[in-house]
Scaffold this active site. Sequence first.
Site, PDB file in Angstrom:
ATOM      1  N   LYS A  13      30.308  41.635  15.771  1.00 14.29           N
ATOM      2  CA  LYS A  13      30.919  42.145  16.658  1.00 14.29           C
ATOM      3  C   LYS A  13      29.767  43.637  16.860  1.00 14.29           C
ATOM      4  CE  LYS A  13      34.776  39.499  16.920  1.00 14.29           C
ATOM      5  NZ  LYS A  13      36.587  39.764  17.549  1.00 14.29           N
ATOM      6  N   ASP A  66      39.986  42.089  20.483  1.00 13.88           N
ATOM      7  CA  ASP A  66      40.231  40.241  20.373  1.00 13.88           C
ATOM      8  C   ASP A  66      39.291  39.677  21.345  1.00 13.88           C
ATOM      9  OD1 ASP A  66      42.057  39.014  18.023  1.00 13.88           O
ATOM     10  OD2 ASP A  66      42.694  38.435  19.959  1.00 13.88           O
ATOM     11  N   PHE A 141      27.083  34.142  16.269  1.00 12.04           N
ATOM     12  CA  PHE A 141      28.628  33.432  15.432  1.00 12.04           C
ATOM     13  C   PHE A 141      29.610  32.931  15.982  1.00 12.04           C
ATOM     14  CE2 PHE A 141      32.462  36.374  16.628  1.00 12.04           C
ATOM     15  CZ  PHE A 141      31.333  37.522  17.762  1.00 12.04           C
ATOM     16  N   GLY A 142      30.126  32.106  15.424  1.00 15.10           N
ATOM     17  CA  GLY A 142      31.498  31.696  16.351  1.00 15.10           C
ATOM     18  C   GLY A 142      31.748  30.752  16.791  1.00 15.10           C
ATOM     19  N   ASP A 144      30.078  30.583  19.356  1.00 12.89           N
ATOM     20  CA  ASP A 144      28.003  30.418  20.070  1.00 12.89           C
ATOM     21  C   ASP A 144      27.438  29.523  20.182  1.00 12.89           C
ATOM     22  OD1 ASP A 144      28.583  33.096  20.616  1.00 12.89           O
ATOM     23  OD2 ASP A 144      26.798  34.012  19.210  1.00 12.89           O
TER      24      ASP A 144
HETATM   25  P1  IMP Z   1      38.576  37.200  16.977  1.00  8.90           P
HETATM   26  O1  IMP Z   1      38.644  37.827  17.442  1.00  8.90           O
HETATM   27  O2  IMP Z   1      37.882  37.965  15.988  1.00  8.90           O
HETATM   28  O3  IMP Z   1      40.106  36.986  16.662  1.00  8.90           O
HETATM   29  O4  IMP Z   1      37.725  36.289  17.174  1.00  8.90           O
HETATM   30  C1  IMP Z   1      38.891  35.139  17.531  1.00  8.90           C
HETATM   31  C2  IMP Z   1      37.606  33.500  17.394  1.00  8.90           C
HETATM   32  O5  IMP Z   1      36.575  33.531  18.557  1.00  8.90           O
HETATM   33  C3  IMP Z   1      36.776  33.435  15.645  1.00  8.90           C
HETATM   34  O6  IMP Z   1      37.273  32.553  15.588  1.00  8.90           O
HETATM   35  C4  IMP Z   1      35.626  34.309  16.747  1.00  8.90           C
HETATM   36  O7  IMP Z   1      34.564  33.362  16.350  1.00  8.90           O
HETATM   37  C5  IMP Z   1      35.450  33.225  17.924  1.00  8.90           C
HETATM   38  N1  IMP Z   1      34.887  34.113  18.734  1.00  8.90           N
HETATM   39  C6  IMP Z   1      34.958  35.884  19.076  1.00  8.90           C
HETATM   40  N2  IMP Z   1      33.941  36.294  19.789  1.00  8.90           N
HETATM   41  C7  IMP Z   1      33.219  35.450  19.938  1.00  8.90           C
HETATM   42  C8  IMP Z   1      31.717  35.364  20.259  1.00  8.90           C
HETATM   43  O8  IMP Z   1      31.455  35.784  21.009  1.00  8.90           O
HETATM   44  N3  IMP Z   1      31.324  33.666  20.449  1.00  8.90           N
HETATM   45  C9  IMP Z   1      31.769  33.290  20.005  1.00  8.90           C
HETATM   46  N4  IMP Z   1      32.979  32.874  19.058  1.00  8.90           N
HETATM   47  C10 IMP Z   1      33.610  33.811  19.506  1.00  8.90           C
END
Ligand code: IMP
Length: 189
Positions: A13, A66, A141-142, A144
């Site tokens: 992020k 968030d 990440f996450g 994506d």
């Molecule tokens: P948080 O905002 O860090 O609480 O993220 C919530 C969830 O959404 C986490 O599992 C992140 O990995 C996922 N996430 C948030 N933003 C993205 C993104 O841009 N791409 C993929 N996953 C995301």
Amino acid sequence: MEELMFITSNSHKYEEFSHAIGKTEIMGKHYKMKYIEVQADTIDLVAMASATQIASYMSKPFVIEDSGISIDVLSGFPGPYSSFVFQTIGNQGILDLMRDKERRSASFRSVFILFDGIEFHKFTGESQGVLETTQKGDMGFGYDPIFVPYCRDGTLCDKTYAQLPIELKNELSHRGKSLEKLIEYLSKE
Ligand code: IMP
């Protein structure tokens, strides 16, 4: 504001933030800190609760963010529970839930809260897309690797977020859009 601190434990992020503000006069600083996220019904409420909690002991200006993904055919799941769902069932679990589902539309939402030392300001961004049937790409990440966004011209991209370099992801993404609004606000100050 000479330096803007982004409080996040997620270095991906921060990298996206850093790319976006790199084109401006704003100086970014990564404050790597994990804070307790309350559970609430919307991403906006989670973000505001986190910012309020941090502002109770941080007097300098900062931003936090968030975000989460909502899957239409699953009535918006996981939404504000995106982090928990990613840590538990992960991308494969989502793909399993989506097996045989024809309607694959989903959207990401990003909420930045700026605390300027006195007040809170909210900047939001959304991106629409569809869920892939398999994981593709190794950037980002996450979620994506399973999310295919719409391109600027309104057509579906042929790549997942995980197949796009940060510059391109920022052009299309929820976070890119919320960052655009944050930057516009700060540039006018
Ligand atoms: P948080 O905002 O860090 O609480 O993220 C919530 C969830 O959404 C986490 O599992 C992140 O990995 C996922 N996430 C948030 N933003 C993205 C993104 O841009 N791409 C993929 N996953 C995301």
